[in-house]
Design a protein around this motif. Sequence first.
Motif, PDB file in Angstrom:
ATOM      1  N   VAL A   5      50.892  50.849  32.095  1.00 15.20           N
ATOM      2  CA  VAL A   5      49.681  50.679  32.894  1.00 15.20           C
ATOM      3  C   VAL A   5      49.491  49.194  33.161  1.00 15.20           C
ATOM      4  CG1 VAL A   5      47.165  50.831  32.910  1.00 15.20           C
ATOM      5  CG2 VAL A   5      48.508  52.784  32.140  1.00 15.20           C
ATOM      6  N   VAL A   6      49.308  48.865  34.424  1.00 17.16           N
ATOM      7  CA  VAL A   6      49.081  47.480  34.838  1.00 17.16           C
ATOM      8  C   VAL A   6      47.624  47.327  35.231  1.00 17.16           C
ATOM      9  CG1 VAL A   6      49.744  45.657  36.455  1.00 17.16           C
ATOM     10  CG2 VAL A   6      51.462  47.330  35.678  1.00 17.16           C
ATOM     11  N   VAL A   7      46.980  46.300  34.707  1.00 10.41           N
ATOM     12  CA  VAL A   7      45.635  45.925  35.132  1.00 10.41           C
ATOM     13  C   VAL A   7      45.770  44.623  35.898  1.00 10.41           C
ATOM     14  CG1 VAL A   7      43.348  45.158  34.382  1.00 10.41           C
ATOM     15  CG2 VAL A   7      44.466  47.083  33.235  1.00 10.41           C
ATOM     16  N   GLY A   8      45.376  44.616  37.176  1.00 11.34           N
ATOM     17  CA  GLY A   8      45.559  43.382  37.924  1.00 11.34           C
ATOM     18  C   GLY A   8      45.178  43.472  39.381  1.00 11.34           C
ATOM     19  N   SER A   9      45.698  42.538  40.148  1.00 12.42           N
ATOM     20  CA  SER A   9      45.254  42.267  41.511  1.00 12.42           C
ATOM     21  C   SER A   9      46.154  42.902  42.559  1.00 12.42           C
ATOM     22  CB  SER A   9      45.252  40.746  41.731  1.00 12.42           C
ATOM     23  OG  SER A   9      46.541  40.211  41.457  1.00 12.42           O
ATOM     24  N   PRO A  88      36.149  42.097  50.872  1.00 11.58           N
ATOM     25  CA  PRO A  88      37.446  42.375  51.507  1.00 11.58           C
ATOM     26  C   PRO A  88      38.555  42.381  50.457  1.00 11.58           C
ATOM     27  CG  PRO A  88      36.750  40.119  51.966  1.00 11.58           C
ATOM     28  CD  PRO A  88      35.583  40.797  51.318  1.00 11.58           C
ATOM     29  N   THR A  89      39.591  43.147  50.716  1.00 12.65           N
ATOM     30  CA  THR A  89      40.749  43.165  49.828  1.00 12.65           C
ATOM     31  C   THR A  89      41.324  41.757  49.707  1.00 12.65           C
ATOM     32  OG1 THR A  89      41.222  45.459  50.414  1.00 12.65           O
ATOM     33  CG2 THR A  89      43.044  44.169  49.537  1.00 12.65           C
ATOM     34  N   GLY A  90      41.832  41.415  48.511  1.00 11.53           N
ATOM     35  CA  GLY A  90      42.351  40.077  48.254  1.00 11.53           C
ATOM     36  C   GLY A  90      43.455  39.658  49.210  1.00 11.53           C
ATOM     37  N   THR A  91      43.596  38.347  49.403  1.00 11.29           N
ATOM     38  CA  THR A  91      44.607  37.797  50.304  1.00 11.29           C
ATOM     39  C   THR A  91      45.319  36.620  49.640  1.00 11.29           C
ATOM     40  OG1 THR A  91      42.946  36.358  51.315  1.00 11.29           O
ATOM     41  CG2 THR A  91      43.421  38.444  52.428  1.00 11.29           C
ATOM     42  N   THR A 103      54.734  27.740  47.646  1.00 13.67           N
ATOM     43  CA  THR A 103      53.383  27.380  47.214  1.00 13.67           C
ATOM     44  C   THR A 103      52.451  28.480  47.701  1.00 13.67           C
ATOM     45  OG1 THR A 103      52.950  26.084  49.216  1.00 13.67           O
ATOM     46  CG2 THR A 103      53.825  24.894  47.321  1.00 13.67           C
ATOM     47  N   ILE A 104      51.389  28.751  46.909  1.00 14.09           N
ATOM     48  CA  ILE A 104      50.540  29.910  47.184  1.00 14.09           C
ATOM     49  C   ILE A 104      49.066  29.541  47.014  1.00 14.09           C
ATOM     50  CG2 ILE A 104      50.022  32.300  46.515  1.00 14.09           C
ATOM     51  CD1 ILE A 104      52.828  32.461  45.307  1.00 14.09           C
ATOM     52  N   VAL A 105      48.222  30.012  47.934  1.00 17.50           N
ATOM     53  CA  VAL A 105      46.764  29.914  47.817  1.00 17.50           C
ATOM     54  C   VAL A 105      46.202  31.334  47.891  1.00 17.50           C
ATOM     55  CG1 VAL A 105      44.628  29.023  48.804  1.00 17.50           C
ATOM     56  CG2 VAL A 105      46.712  27.627  48.876  1.00 17.50           C
ATOM     57  N   ILE A 106      45.316  31.679  46.947  1.00 14.40           N
ATOM     58  CA  ILE A 106      44.804  33.044  46.835  1.00 14.40           C
ATOM     59  C   ILE A 106      43.312  33.095  47.152  1.00 14.40           C
ATOM     60  CG2 ILE A 106      44.314  34.909  45.180  1.00 14.40           C
ATOM     61  CD1 ILE A 106      46.865  34.087  43.714  1.00 14.40           C
ATOM     62  N   GLY A 107      42.923  34.120  47.911  1.00 16.25           N
ATOM     63  CA  GLY A 107      41.509  34.452  48.090  1.00 16.25           C
ATOM     64  C   GLY A 107      41.224  35.735  47.321  1.00 16.25           C
ATOM     65  N   ALA A 108      40.455  35.655  46.254  1.00 23.29           N
ATOM     66  CA  ALA A 108      40.322  36.792  45.333  1.00 23.29           C
ATOM     67  C   ALA A 108      39.731  38.028  46.001  1.00 23.29           C
ATOM     68  CB  ALA A 108      39.478  36.391  44.128  1.00 23.29           C
ATOM     69  N   GLY A 109      38.670  37.858  46.793  1.00 18.28           N
ATOM     70  CA  GLY A 109      38.039  39.007  47.435  1.00 18.28           C
ATOM     71  C   GLY A 109      37.670  40.087  46.440  1.00 18.28           C
ATOM     72  N   ALA A 110      38.092  41.323  46.708  1.00 15.97           N
ATOM     73  CA  ALA A 110      37.741  42.466  45.863  1.00 15.97           C
ATOM     74  C   ALA A 110      38.240  42.305  44.433  1.00 15.97           C
ATOM     75  CB  ALA A 110      38.321  43.743  46.473  1.00 15.97           C
ATOM     76  N   ASN A 111      39.327  41.563  44.227  1.00 15.82           N
ATOM     77  CA  ASN A 111      39.859  41.398  42.872  1.00 15.82           C
ATOM     78  C   ASN A 111      38.815  40.853  41.904  1.00 15.82           C
ATOM     79  OD1 ASN A 111      42.579  42.230  43.458  1.00 15.82           O
ATOM     80  ND2 ASN A 111      42.882  40.269  44.489  1.00 15.82           N
ATOM     81  N   ALA A 112      37.898  40.042  42.416  1.00 20.96           N
ATOM     82  CA  ALA A 112      36.872  39.456  41.559  1.00 20.96           C
ATOM     83  C   ALA A 112      35.848  40.479  41.085  1.00 20.96           C
ATOM     84  CB  ALA A 112      36.161  38.317  42.302  1.00 20.96           C
ATOM     85  N   ASP A 113      35.861  41.668  41.693  1.00 26.72           N
ATOM     86  CA  ASP A 113      34.887  42.705  41.336  1.00 26.72           C
ATOM     87  C   ASP A 113      35.400  43.689  40.290  1.00 26.72           C
ATOM     88  OD1 ASP A 113      32.928  41.702  42.947  1.00 26.72           O
ATOM     89  OD2 ASP A 113      33.248  43.103  44.599  1.00 26.72           O
ATOM     90  N   LEU A 114      36.615  43.510  39.799  1.00 25.39           N
ATOM     91  CA  LEU A 114      37.126  44.400  38.752  1.00 25.39           C
ATOM     92  C   LEU A 114      36.300  44.171  37.488  1.00 25.39           C
ATOM     93  CD1 LEU A 114      39.495  46.446  38.398  1.00 25.39           C
ATOM     94  CD2 LEU A 114      40.742  44.596  37.270  1.00 25.39           C
ATOM     95  N   SER A 115      35.469  45.133  37.111  1.00 20.71           N
ATOM     96  CA  SER A 115      34.429  44.893  36.102  1.00 20.71           C
ATOM     97  C   SER A 115      34.783  45.455  34.737  1.00 20.71           C
ATOM     98  CB  SER A 115      33.108  45.518  36.566  1.00 20.71           C
ATOM     99  OG  SER A 115      33.191  46.927  36.544  1.00 20.71           O
ATOM    100  N   VAL A 116      34.152  44.882  33.716  1.00 19.05           N
ATOM    101  CA  VAL A 116      34.290  45.355  32.343  1.00 19.05           C
ATOM    102  C   VAL A 116      33.827  46.806  32.236  1.00 19.05           C
ATOM    103  CG1 VAL A 116      33.405  45.074  29.995  1.00 19.05           C
ATOM    104  CG2 VAL A 116      34.116  43.065  31.314  1.00 19.05           C
ATOM    105  N   ALA A 117      32.695  47.116  32.857  1.00 22.29           N
ATOM    106  CA  ALA A 117      32.141  48.469  32.762  1.00 22.29           C
ATOM    107  C   ALA A 117      33.093  49.489  33.358  1.00 22.29           C
ATOM    108  CB  ALA A 117      30.786  48.526  33.459  1.00 22.29           C
TER     109      ALA A 117
END
Length: 316
Positions: A5-9, A88-91, A103-117
């Motif tokens: 099981v992978v937890v991630g972006s 929006p979905t991450g980019t 080189t990579i620049v990330i926009g987290a978007g929805a990834n930042a909403d992955l919650s503890v709950a």
Amino acid sequence: MSHVVVVGSFNVDHVWNCATLPRPGETLSGRYHTGPGGKGFNQAIAAARAGAQTGLLCALGGDEGGRQARALAQADGIDLRVHDSAQPTGTAGIYVDEAGQNTIVIGAGANADLSVAWLGRQAAALAGARVLLSQLESPLDSVLEAMRLARAAGTITMLNPAPANAQCLRELLAAADILTPNETEFAALLERHTSHRIDRDEIAGAPDAQLHRLCRTLLPRGTVVITLGAAGAFVSHREDLLRGDDAPFYRVAAEKVEPVDTTGAGDAFNGALAAAYAAAPAQPFAAHVRFANRYAGLSTERVGAALAMPRLTPGG
């Protein structure tokens, strides 16, 4: 139940191939393409294509990127469990030069909403896995919750502390059975969490005994695998937990390949290592690292991230 099981972006990658990487203030011409990526998704695809029954816990937006993630996960047989986000979905914006460096620049978007709950409600999926694989492109408290739930259920926890600029909490290290930094990440973790220092450019050439001591300082109770690119990988075990190996520390050589794009190579290694270990935990750990090295090397001979992951099973 999933073996890995992978937890991630998940990110939609926007990629420009150019002769050299752009410098500040410089405008270059390049070839553009787009495709799926994100460390979590890349590693899940790698684990699935390396033969593991795989699940992915992630957050997606209700946009085309989110729909793409669902379709691709289904095509590769991944058990996708989604926290629906209003973001929006991450980019990611990626530049790749002629040598395959990026080189990579990330926009987290929805990834930042992955919650503890939300992750707490996935406890059964985490408990049913043989290996949990996480990275640092998701909220760190959520990653920690997943690792704690998995470890409490007896699942092996594997942490890829990437990207290097993420603030990897000491609690995350304590919750990891296996830690898989590259040179930059290993140097950063040592500086942040110990009194020891080593330059990233010195790691590949450092004496094995020195690297082993540094690994034991950083993660006294677990296994550390430092990925070294063309120099292969260095493995350091706890003296009383060798995971089937004959020695507490050793190196594994890299495969000889003709790289065209190194984007996602670290993710390929991590997904393949998780898949191999989950398939045969009683086999020597060195065999799993050799397979992961081979898998990662082959991934660099194709352009892209998730879609560059080869279909290859351990021993195949």
